[in-house]
Motif scaffolding. Structure first.
Motif, PDB file in Angstrom:
ATOM      1  N   ASP A  70      25.207  -5.527  55.921  1.00  0.00           N
ATOM      2  CA  ASP A  70      25.033  -6.574  54.976  1.00  0.00           C
ATOM      3  C   ASP A  70      26.475  -7.325  54.781  1.00  0.00           C
ATOM      4  OD1 ASP A  70      23.884  -8.568  53.283  1.00  0.00           O
ATOM      5  OD2 ASP A  70      23.591  -7.139  51.686  1.00  0.00           O
ATOM      6  N   HIS A 119      25.369   2.426  51.113  1.00  0.00           N
ATOM      7  CA  HIS A 119      24.985   1.204  49.848  1.00  0.00           C
ATOM      8  C   HIS A 119      26.189   0.515  49.330  1.00  0.00           C
ATOM      9  CE1 HIS A 119      20.979   2.628  50.794  1.00  0.00           C
ATOM     10  NE2 HIS A 119      21.228   3.869  50.395  1.00  0.00           N
ATOM     11  N   ALA A 177      17.120  -2.052  52.881  1.00  0.00           N
ATOM     12  CA  ALA A 177      17.366  -0.943  53.966  1.00  0.00           C
ATOM     13  C   ALA A 177      16.141  -0.344  54.477  1.00  0.00           C
ATOM     14  CB  ALA A 177      18.431  -0.045  53.169  1.00  0.00           C
ATOM     15  N   LYS A 227      18.328  -1.433  48.567  1.00  0.00           N
ATOM     16  CA  LYS A 227      17.389  -0.357  49.100  1.00  0.00           C
ATOM     17  C   LYS A 227      16.055  -0.720  49.846  1.00  0.00           C
ATOM     18  CE  LYS A 227      19.779   3.403  46.728  1.00  0.00           C
ATOM     19  NZ  LYS A 227      19.665   4.632  45.576  1.00  0.00           N
ATOM     20  N   GLN A 255      14.743  -0.216  58.289  1.00  0.00           N
ATOM     21  CA  GLN A 255      14.422   1.196  58.901  1.00  0.00           C
ATOM     22  C   GLN A 255      12.780   1.230  59.502  1.00  0.00           C
ATOM     23  OE1 GLN A 255      16.482   4.120  59.809  1.00  0.00           O
ATOM     24  NE2 GLN A 255      14.771   4.123  61.188  1.00  0.00           N
ATOM     25  N   GLU A 282      23.757  -1.409  53.322  1.00  0.00           N
ATOM     26  CA  GLU A 282      22.880  -2.241  52.824  1.00  0.00           C
ATOM     27  C   GLU A 282      22.667  -1.810  51.318  1.00  0.00           C
ATOM     28  OE1 GLU A 282      21.026  -5.076  51.367  1.00  0.00           O
ATOM     29  OE2 GLU A 282      20.657  -5.482  53.409  1.00  0.00           O
ATOM     30  N   ILE A 294      22.695   1.903  58.767  1.00  0.00           N
ATOM     31  CA  ILE A 294      22.660   0.842  57.938  1.00  0.00           C
ATOM     32  C   ILE A 294      23.512   0.757  56.822  1.00  0.00           C
ATOM     33  CG2 ILE A 294      20.933  -0.465  56.767  1.00  0.00           C
ATOM     34  CD1 ILE A 294      18.729   0.826  58.516  1.00  0.00           C
ATOM     35  N   MET A 342      22.027   6.021  55.922  1.00  0.00           N
ATOM     36  CA  MET A 342      22.224   4.662  55.067  1.00  0.00           C
ATOM     37  C   MET A 342      23.213   4.567  53.958  1.00  0.00           C
ATOM     38  SD  MET A 342      18.114   3.728  54.600  1.00  0.00           S
ATOM     39  CE  MET A 342      17.012   3.400  55.840  1.00  0.00           C
TER      40      MET A 342
END
Length: 251
Positions: free
Chosen positions: A53, A32, A13, A10, A17, A7, A5, A30
């Motif tokens: 994203d 960011h 995200a 948070k 999940q 994103e 992911i 993940m």
């Protein structure tokens, strides 16, 4: 299925999940930001599927693919206008409009799985897509809530709210004036609607406003107890697994 992911929000995200967990899909990583993603792709095997994203904290996510050749399939998660979304749909597995709907997520996963026997490589002309993003929609968070008071509706601005909490299957907001009001949203839905720099979900039952925190003290089992300016109906405790992230949020 190897999934990551990308994103910058948070809470979004984490919510994604949790939705993937229900489909027995675990995101291995993940990411960011653009910079973090480029470094990760340069040093790790690429995943089967990316939830991506569009607008990250340090730029558009398309910059990742300009720096690194990524062959993974992509499902966009975005809040951009419909014209741009149509272009994404032609060039990727699918797009999911925020806040993400569980049924749409399930359909996107099935679409990805159905495409796997052909092993079709996803190709995206990022230059063409950039042209469609001249006027991207800025992420908007809720500025006020309407609550019912008798036969009347009352508007409460976001900066008047100390916290949100769940109780007896209802969700309430608590104002700086010390009043509780029932709202027609769940805490999971609020996670997509609240400004993440202003509100943090400290446990399954509470969101707190950073401006309403009066004191913080150590609590049992490596947790933290929060003292708010006005709310004192029940203890406000930061869950142990969220303490580190909470401290980072404060800074």
């Amino acid at each position: 299925m190897n999934v990551i992911i990308i994103e910058d929000e948070k809470p979004s995200a984490r919510r994604l999940q949790r939705m993937l967990d229900k489909l027995t899909i675990q995101a291995e990583t993940m990411l960011h930001s653009v910079e973090e993603s480029i470094e990760w792709f340069q040093n790790n095997p690429h995943p089967d599927l990316i939830f991506l994203d569009i607008q990250l904290s340090d730029g558009l996510s398309f910059e990742i693919f300009e720096a690194v050749e990524v062959k993974s399939a992509i499902i966009f998660t975005t809040a951009y206008d419909e014209y741009a979304l149509q272009a994404f749909k032609l060039n990727s597995i699918d797009y999911l409009l925020k806040p993400i709907d569980e049924d749409e997520l399930n359909k996107a996963i099935k679409k990805y799985q159905e495409n796997q026997p052909q092993k079709q490589q996803v190709t995206i002309d990022f230059n063409d897509i950039k042209k469609l993003l001249i006027n991207p929609i800025e992420r908007e968070y809720k500025k006020r809530f309407s609550v019912k008071v008798g036969q009347h509706l009352k508007l409460i601005n976001i900066d008047e709210i100390e916290c949100f909490f769940s109780e007896n299957k209802g969700t309430y907001l608590h104002t700086i004036e010390g009043r509780n009001y029932l709202i027609d949203m769940t805490l999971d839905q609020l996670e997509e609607e609240l400004e993440p720099q202003m509100f943090y979900r400290i446990n399954r039952k509470f969101f707190v406003n950073i401006n309403a925190i009066k004191d913080m003290v150590s609590y049992t089992n490596s947790r933290l107890q929060i003292k708010l300016n006005n709310y004192n109906d029940q203890e406000v405790i930061v869950a142990r697994e969220r303490v580190r992230d909470f401290k980072n949020w404060l800074e």
